[in-house]
Write a protein that holds these residues in place. Structure first.
Motif, short mmCIF file in Angstrom:
data_model
loop_
_atom_site.label_atom_id
_atom_site.label_comp_id
_atom_site.label_asym_id
_atom_site.label_seq_id
_atom_site.Cartn_x
_atom_site.Cartn_y
_atom_site.Cartn_z
N LEU A 194 1.17 -5.84 -2.39
CA LEU A 194 0.42 -4.92 -3.23
C LEU A 194 1.22 -4.41 -4.43
O LEU A 194 0.76 -4.44 -5.56
N GLU A 195 2.46 -3.97 -4.18
CA GLU A 195 3.23 -3.35 -5.27
C GLU A 195 3.50 -4.36 -6.38
O GLU A 195 3.53 -4.02 -7.55
N MET B 210 -6.77 -6.55 -3.97
CA MET B 210 -5.56 -5.77 -4.25
C MET B 210 -4.43 -6.10 -3.30
O MET B 210 -3.26 -5.89 -3.61
N VAL C 66 0.49 -4.84 -8.53
CA VAL C 66 0.40 -3.76 -9.51
C VAL C 66 1.29 -4.07 -10.71
O VAL C 66 0.86 -3.96 -11.86
N ARG D 131 -11.51 6.25 -2.35
CA ARG D 131 -11.07 7.59 -1.93
C ARG D 131 -10.11 8.23 -2.93
O ARG D 131 -9.51 9.27 -2.65
N ARG E 193 -4.69 7.62 -14.13
CA ARG E 193 -3.47 7.15 -13.47
C ARG E 193 -3.41 5.62 -13.47
O ARG E 193 -2.37 5.03 -13.74
N LEU F 21 -6.04 -0.71 -9.06
CA LEU F 21 -7.25 -0.33 -8.33
C LEU F 21 -7.44 1.17 -8.41
O LEU F 21 -6.51 1.94 -8.18
N ASP G 170 -7.20 8.53 -3.65
CA ASP G 170 -5.79 8.53 -3.25
C ASP G 170 -4.84 9.09 -4.30
O ASP G 170 -3.83 8.50 -4.64
N LEU G 171 -5.19 10.28 -4.78
CA LEU G 171 -4.32 10.98 -5.72
C LEU G 171 -3.17 11.63 -4.96
O LEU G 171 -3.19 11.69 -3.73
N ILE H 155 -4.41 -4.81 -0.12
CA ILE H 155 -4.31 -3.74 0.89
C ILE H 155 -4.71 -4.31 2.25
O ILE H 155 -4.14 -3.95 3.27
#
Ligand SMILES: Nc1ncnc2c1ncn2[C@@H]1O[C@H](COP(=O)(O)OP(=O)(O)OP(=O)(O)O)[C@@H](O)[C@H]1O
Ligand SMILES: [Mg+2]
Lengths: 236, 349
Positions: A73-74, A52, A77, A87, A149, A83, A89-90, A54
């Motif tokens: 990363l962005e 990803m 996406v 965790r 999401r 991804l 990550d909401l 990160i």
């Protein structure tokens, strides 16, 4: 004959002095579900986070025939990689609906409303709770929201890091069934799972990771029969 | 100490409410900046000062020094951007960036140079003021804070202090040591029974309220607004849906500078602003923001309005002690907050 959507070649990732991935190579053919299996600490999450972007890594990551090196990363996406992190990550203090809407952030067009309905169809639980804050959802609902999401971004490559973590076996089955549906809709999936038997059952191929290296790999059906794997991961 | 006269009460309240409304705007900006970028933005008050004094300079038909600051920052920011693009092997895009920045710079210079001596109508000057001060936000972010994106809150705070000193010094150079007032947008008073309120005060209160409503709608209804909230809530989560922290920071600082400049334009007629007023003005917004724990927007706004009211009453009955009273207020509030708030680790990543 399918081409590879993602190719990982000789990937090394380190945390300070400790090398968590030492030369991992794998192939994710377009339209396939590929499982990564491994014990705790084997480096599965590290692998996902490296793909990803990160975590910084060395080696080659090739997505749709293009190297991912230097691409933040962005941007990955925006190019169709999503991804669902371990965790989750909401956005805990925001509503379910807002979390899903934000999933479409990287898409230029405003055509995501239809996809929102689609996610609600798939996870009717989320529709009932669309005004609830994400942080107050149950573990299973949060996992559905995290997947929803990611789907709002219309990914071509979906990275799922232990989607069944902490969930009841029945929900795990639901989630794996949804992964299978996604494949039918054309999404390519790289799936990390502790639950080796269940994940191999829906996968096309699999990789077994041990202390940062690929120990075994092959078509999912063969792996599921492999005596070495049966002993250590499939519980005999 | 003067004896308190009940007939003066509504006047003081109106005064306090007017200033409090502007402090509330600043408090909102401070909370926003901290939530999204973890920067405790001490120079927020400088945007107010630049707002008032840029407008005052335009009133005199002169070119405000703000223009030179914008141009210099634009140049530095463009070079930094081009350099980092070139390092990523995108030299062509770097050149384009420099070209676009040059065009923007020339455009800004031309418009300002043309409008400044014209003594254009007040609303034109207000727009030009906002157009000159608002870009300071994203430019300062790009030049100062973006390179420090992964630094600790303490380092960011030190950068803020330094930036505050630099901006105060520049304000002295640009606008001189004397204070300025800008003309009121509306003359005259509005009388409602016992209460007399100037139209100008009413404008400040209404404009502040409208801006707050606008911000609320922006954060609740629009994708960019939600993206800022998302970045504040979970930075990694936000990146995973494609929100880049730098563009979130840029947008946040644009809003902060715009809010500050508008605040400056709004209080210009009622407060004599000098080059170094920014710190105290910003600090009053900051007290409000602290009351909101740097996280809650409504509490921050309410706190700031309270600061305005206390200040107003204190300046009437105990004027020498005004600032002492206002800032002493922060102590019990901090104590109360430290007892009631759960400690949240600085960075959960
Ligand atoms: N931030 C970190 N700093 C130092 N070491 C780390 C860090 N994150 C992970 N590691 C180490 O790297 C190795 C691989 O971790 P990783 O999280 O990738 O394992 P995993 O296969 O996902 O395990 P699990 O099944 O428990 O999720 C482990 O030995 C872990 O201790
Ligand atoms: Mg893991």
């Amino acid at each position: 004959m399918t081409s590879n959507l993602l190719e990982v070649r000789d990937l090394h990732t380190r945390y300070g002095r400790v090398e968590a991935l030492s030369g991992v190579s794998l192939e994710v053919p377009a339209g396939h579900i590929v499982s990564v299996i491994g014990a705790n600490g084997a480096g599965k999450t590290t692998l996902m986070n490296s793909v990803m972007g990160i975590l910084p890594s060395t080696g080659e990551l090739i997505y749709e025939g293009q190297p991912l090196r230097g691409i933040p990363l962005e941007t990955r996406v925006a190019r169709g990689i999503s991804l669902v992190p371990e965790r989750r990550d909401l956005f805990a203090s925001m509503s379910v609906a807002d979390n899903l809407t934000l999933g479409a952030y990287s898409r230029r067009q405003q055509k995501w409303r239809g996809d929102l309905d689609h996610v609600y169809e798939r996870f009717s639980r989320l529709l009932e709770r669309r005004k609830q804050l994400a942080g107050t959802l149950s573990g299973g609902e949060q996992q559905m929201l995290a997947i929803g999401r990611a789907l709002m971004g219309k990914p071509r490559l979906l990275l799922l890091d232990e989607p069944s973590l902490g969930l009841a076996p029945l929900i795990v089955r639901d989630i794996l069934r949804i992964v299978k549906q996604l494949q039918a809709e054309g999404v390519t999936v790289l799936l990390v799972e502790q639950n080796a038997r269940a994940s191999l059952a829906i996968s096309d191929s699999g990789y077994v990771l041990e202390t940062g290296e690929v120990k075994l790999s092959g078509p999912a059906r063969e792996l599921a029969q492999n005596p070495e794997l049966t002993a250590s991961y499939l519980g005999g | 100490m003067q004896i308190f006269d009940p007939t003066i009460f509504p006047i003081l309240a109106a005064d306090g409410l007017t200033n409090g409304a502007v402090y509330a705007l600043l408090a909102l900006a401070l909370v926003l900046v901290f939530a999204v970028t973890r920067v405790i933005f001490i120079p927020q008050g400088e945007f107010v000062v630049f707002g008032t004094l840029t407008l005052a300079t335009l009133q005199l038909g002169r070119t405000p020094g703000t223009l030179w600051l914008v141009l210099a920052l634009l140049g530095i920011a463009a070079l930094m951007e081009a350099f980092s693009l070139a390092r990523n092997g995108q030299a062509r895009r770097g050149l384009v960036t420099v070209g676009v920045a040059a065009l923007l710079g020339v455009g800004t210079w031309a418009v300002t140079d043309w409008l400044a001596p014209l003594k254009a109508p007040l609303w034109v000057q207000v727009i030009l003021t906002l157009g000159l001060v608002a870009p300071l936000g994203p430019l300062l972010y790009r030049v100062v804070y973006q390179p420090l994106q992964n630094a600790t809150v303490l380092v960011l705070l030190i950068a803020s202090v330094a930036l505050h000193l630099v901006l105060t010094g520049l304000a002295l150079v640009f606008f001189g040591p004397e204070g300025s007032r800008t003309p009121a947008f509306f003359e005259g008073n509005l009388t409602l029974g016992q209460v007399t309120l100037s139209w100008q005060s009413l404008l400040v209160i209404v404009a502040s309220a409208a801006l707050m409503l606008g911000l609320y709608l922006f954060f609740e209804r629009t994708m960019p607004g939600k993206a800022l909230r998302a970045t504040a809530v979970n930075r990694l989560g936000a990146r995973l849906v494609g929100i880049s922290p730098s563009s979130a920071g840029m947008l946040t600082f644009t809003l902060a500078a715009l809010i500050g400049a508008l605040g400056g334009v709004l209080i210009g007629p009622s407060v004599a602003v000098t080059y170094d007023s920014g710190f105290l003005i910003g600090l009053k917004g900051f007290v409000g923001a602290i009351i909101g724990g740097l996280v809650s927007y409504p509490l921050a706004a309410a706190g700031a309005i309270l600061v305005g009211l206390i200040e107003s009453f204190a300046s009437f009955s105990l004027s020498a002690w005004k600032e002492v009273i206002v800032f002493t207020l922060i102590l019990p509030v901090l104590l109360w907050r430290s007892l009631t708030t759960r400690h949240i680790p600085e960075d959960e990543e």
